[in-house]
Scaffold this motif. Structure first.
Motif, mmCIF file in Angstrom:
data_model
loop_
_atom_site.group_PDB
_atom_site.id
_atom_site.type_symbol
_atom_site.label_atom_id
_atom_site.label_comp_id
_atom_site.label_asym_id
_atom_site.label_seq_id
_atom_site.Cartn_x
_atom_site.Cartn_y
_atom_site.Cartn_z
ATOM 1 N N LEU A 23 109.812 -34.488 101.759
ATOM 2 C CA LEU A 23 109.077 -35.769 102.238
ATOM 3 C C LEU A 23 108.193 -35.339 103.195
ATOM 4 C CD1 LEU A 23 111.322 -38.690 101.042
ATOM 5 C CD2 LEU A 23 110.043 -37.182 99.624
ATOM 6 N N ALA A 24 106.872 -35.856 103.170
ATOM 7 C CA ALA A 24 105.977 -35.917 104.415
ATOM 8 C C ALA A 24 106.010 -37.440 104.474
ATOM 9 C CB ALA A 24 104.661 -35.321 103.828
ATOM 10 N N THR A 25 106.522 -37.548 105.795
ATOM 11 C CA THR A 25 106.606 -38.922 106.246
ATOM 12 C C THR A 25 105.348 -39.353 107.046
ATOM 13 O OG1 THR A 25 107.539 -38.364 108.328
ATOM 14 C CG2 THR A 25 109.090 -38.834 106.587
ATOM 15 N N GLY A 26 105.177 -40.884 107.321
ATOM 16 C CA GLY A 26 104.185 -41.216 108.211
ATOM 17 C C GLY A 26 103.915 -40.546 109.528
ATOM 18 N N ASP A 27 104.881 -40.045 110.142
ATOM 19 C CA ASP A 27 104.612 -39.667 111.458
ATOM 20 C C ASP A 27 104.304 -38.206 111.311
ATOM 21 O OD1 ASP A 27 107.113 -38.700 110.698
ATOM 22 O OD2 ASP A 27 108.263 -39.818 112.281
ATOM 23 N N GLY A 28 104.136 -37.718 110.128
ATOM 24 C CA GLY A 28 103.582 -36.044 110.162
ATOM 25 C C GLY A 28 104.797 -35.143 110.083
ATOM 26 N N VAL A 29 106.129 -35.557 109.958
ATOM 27 C CA VAL A 29 107.256 -34.972 109.747
ATOM 28 C C VAL A 29 107.448 -34.591 108.359
ATOM 29 C CG1 VAL A 29 109.736 -34.496 110.232
ATOM 30 C CG2 VAL A 29 108.151 -35.602 111.836
ATOM 31 N N GLN A 30 107.609 -33.494 108.046
ATOM 32 C CA GLN A 30 108.271 -33.053 106.666
ATOM 33 C C GLN A 30 109.835 -32.839 106.740
ATOM 34 O OE1 GLN A 30 106.200 -29.783 104.736
ATOM 35 N NE2 GLN A 30 104.365 -30.698 104.543
ATOM 36 N N GLU A 31 110.372 -33.641 105.830
ATOM 37 C CA GLU A 31 111.735 -33.700 105.962
ATOM 38 C C GLU A 31 112.343 -33.522 104.509
ATOM 39 O OE1 GLU A 31 115.519 -36.865 107.002
ATOM 40 O OE2 GLU A 31 113.499 -37.141 108.006
ATOM 41 N N PRO A 32 113.143 -32.563 104.360
ATOM 42 C CA PRO A 32 113.752 -32.434 102.968
ATOM 43 C C PRO A 32 115.036 -33.092 102.928
ATOM 44 C CG PRO A 32 114.646 -30.565 104.567
ATOM 45 C CD PRO A 32 113.717 -31.647 105.329
ATOM 46 N N VAL A 33 115.251 -33.590 101.548
ATOM 47 C CA VAL A 33 116.187 -34.551 101.008
ATOM 48 C C VAL A 33 116.903 -33.834 100.006
ATOM 49 C CG1 VAL A 33 116.697 -36.396 99.833
ATOM 50 C CG2 VAL A 33 114.843 -36.439 101.529
ATOM 51 N N GLY A 34 118.184 -33.435 100.294
ATOM 52 C CA GLY A 34 119.181 -32.815 99.305
ATOM 53 C C GLY A 34 120.252 -33.664 98.557
ATOM 54 N N ALA A 35 120.278 -35.039 98.857
ATOM 55 C CA ALA A 35 120.921 -35.804 98.147
ATOM 56 C C ALA A 35 120.653 -37.251 98.255
ATOM 57 C CB ALA A 35 122.623 -35.898 98.775
ATOM 58 N N GLY A 36 120.550 -37.913 97.277
ATOM 59 C CA GLY A 36 120.028 -39.290 97.378
ATOM 60 C C GLY A 36 119.731 -39.905 96.219
ATOM 61 N N ASP A 37 119.156 -41.141 96.307
ATOM 62 C CA ASP A 37 118.449 -41.745 94.922
ATOM 63 C C ASP A 37 116.929 -42.066 95.425
ATOM 64 O OD1 ASP A 37 118.378 -42.759 92.556
ATOM 65 O OD2 ASP A 37 118.922 -44.773 92.971
ATOM 66 N N ILE A 38 116.148 -41.597 94.468
ATOM 67 C CA ILE A 38 114.653 -41.460 94.721
ATOM 68 C C ILE A 38 114.181 -42.710 94.033
ATOM 69 C CG2 ILE A 38 112.543 -40.320 94.550
ATOM 70 C CD1 ILE A 38 114.210 -39.282 96.580
ATOM 71 N N VAL A 39 113.309 -43.527 94.468
ATOM 72 C CA VAL A 39 112.338 -44.561 93.966
ATOM 73 C C VAL A 39 111.010 -44.031 93.997
ATOM 74 C CG1 VAL A 39 112.096 -47.070 93.889
ATOM 75 C CG2 VAL A 39 114.181 -46.251 94.425
ATOM 76 N N HIS A 40 110.457 -44.115 92.826
ATOM 77 C CA HIS A 40 108.985 -43.906 92.699
ATOM 78 C C HIS A 40 108.249 -45.159 93.122
ATOM 79 C CE1 HIS A 40 108.850 -40.404 89.710
ATOM 80 N NE2 HIS A 40 109.668 -39.981 90.754
ATOM 81 N N LEU A 41 107.389 -45.101 94.112
ATOM 82 C CA LEU A 41 106.596 -46.392 94.683
ATOM 83 C C LEU A 41 105.324 -46.372 94.027
ATOM 84 C CD1 LEU A 41 107.662 -46.260 98.591
ATOM 85 C CD2 LEU A 41 108.786 -47.533 96.523
ATOM 86 N N ARG A 42 104.360 -45.499 94.109
ATOM 87 C CA ARG A 42 103.242 -45.302 93.414
ATOM 88 C C ARG A 42 102.687 -43.783 93.131
ATOM 89 N NH1 ARG A 42 99.846 -43.794 97.341
ATOM 90 N NH2 ARG A 42 100.483 -44.056 99.639
ATOM 91 N N ASN A 43 101.462 -43.690 92.531
ATOM 92 C CA ASN A 43 100.825 -42.379 92.535
ATOM 93 C C ASN A 43 100.208 -42.036 93.742
ATOM 94 O OD1 ASN A 43 101.832 -41.807 89.924
ATOM 95 N ND2 ASN A 43 99.789 -42.711 89.162
ATOM 96 N N ALA A 44 100.332 -40.784 94.246
ATOM 97 C CA ALA A 44 99.571 -40.472 95.530
ATOM 98 C C ALA A 44 98.159 -40.430 95.498
ATOM 99 C CB ALA A 44 100.137 -39.303 96.110
#
Length: 284
Positions: A263-284
């Motif tokens: 995930l590319a967050t709003g503060d410019g950091v790319q963070e990998p997610v290995g576990a969790g629940d993903i919710v689609h918010l909108r198309n980029a």
């Protein structure tokens, strides 16, 4: 548990005939195939739980396939319940033993199963099928993405048990939740479960053999590219519900070499997610 080779009263719902176990075995349990046995039972709590138990007992080897016409305690990801009317879907588990593949790469197996299942459903059912990270199968129903299937993986010593659930003929009034879907509701051209199951298991076997031959390398086996091509999460703004009641919002930009969603967050950091629940918010 009762074998469905001879189902008797199960023909009472002619729109949902039982699976033909002997025919499935003839088609799938053959020399050179990954699949070494195939059993269909009328009902059980969970094919996944059953096979995990058999592996621990030493009575199930690689390539064992267990299919249930009905499950009373089916499980999905994050210990969620999975329920559906009898003979309305495909509910099965398989045993794999990925010898020669470093355990660090075994995390790709549920994603591999997702790619294989989505590919088979798209071809045999004639419907566009997408993957929501990590391995939810999405179909379009009434213009909306709906979850129609999912995959569960569990390591048992040097084996992995993969469970697959796919809604095939569920009607709108039979859906467990309004956001669920089925092949029938998505307008599939084919909802005969026998050819669907054959297609899924053949696709899974082929993809697994390629991955194992490449020592589980997701790039060399083509798995990482295939997953990215079919993953509808990529390019979207999502919210990741992480362990520990933490959440992260960002744009899903990649699936890395470990199968994690980046995930590319709003503060410019790319963070990998290995576990969790993903919710689609909108198309980029």
């Amino acid at each position: 548990m009762t074998s469905s080779d001879a189902f008797g009263s199960s023909w009472s719902d002619l729109e949902r005939p039982p699976l033909n176990a002997p025919s499935l075995r003839r088609a799938l349990v053959r020399p050179g195939s990954v699949w070494t046995s195939l059993d269909v039972v009328a009902a059980t709590g969970s094919t996944h739980t059953d096979l995990v138990g058999r592996v621990r007992e030493g009575s199930a080897k690689e390539g064992a396939v267990l299919v249930a016409e009905s499950q009373s305690a089916g499980r999905g990801r994050l210990d969620r319940a999975w329920s559906a009317p009898p003979r309305s879907g495909l509910f099965f588990s398989v045993v794999l033993r990925p010898t020669g593949v470093p355990p660090a790469r075994w995390g790709w197996l549920p994603l591999l199963a997702g790619v294989a299942t989505a590919t088979a459903v798209a071809r045999a059912g004639g419907v566009d099928t997408g993957l929501k990270w990590p391995n939810d199968l999405l179909l379009t129903v009434d213009g909306e993405e709906r979850k129609a299937g999912g995959i569960l993986a569990e390591r048992v010593d040097d084996h992995v048990v993969l469970g697959v659930g796919l809604n095939v003929t569920l009607r709108a009034d039979e859906l467990p939740v309004p956001t669920a879907g089925s092949l029938a509701l998505a307008g599939a051209v084919g909802t005969d479960r026998d050819p669907l199951l054959r297609a899924v298991l053949r696709s899974l076997g082929d993809r697994y053999e390629r991955w194992r031959s490449a020592a589980g390398d997701p790039s060399a086996s083509g798995l990482q590219e295939a997953y990215a091509a079919g993953c509808v999460t990529l390019g979207r703004s999502v919210r990741a519900q992480l362990p520990g009641d933490r959440s992260l919002v960002g744009e899903a930009v990649a699936v890395d070499g470990d199968g994690r969603l980046v995930l590319a967050t709003g503060d410019g950091v790319q963070e990998p997610v290995g576990a969790g629940d993903i919710v689609h918010l909108r198309n980029a």
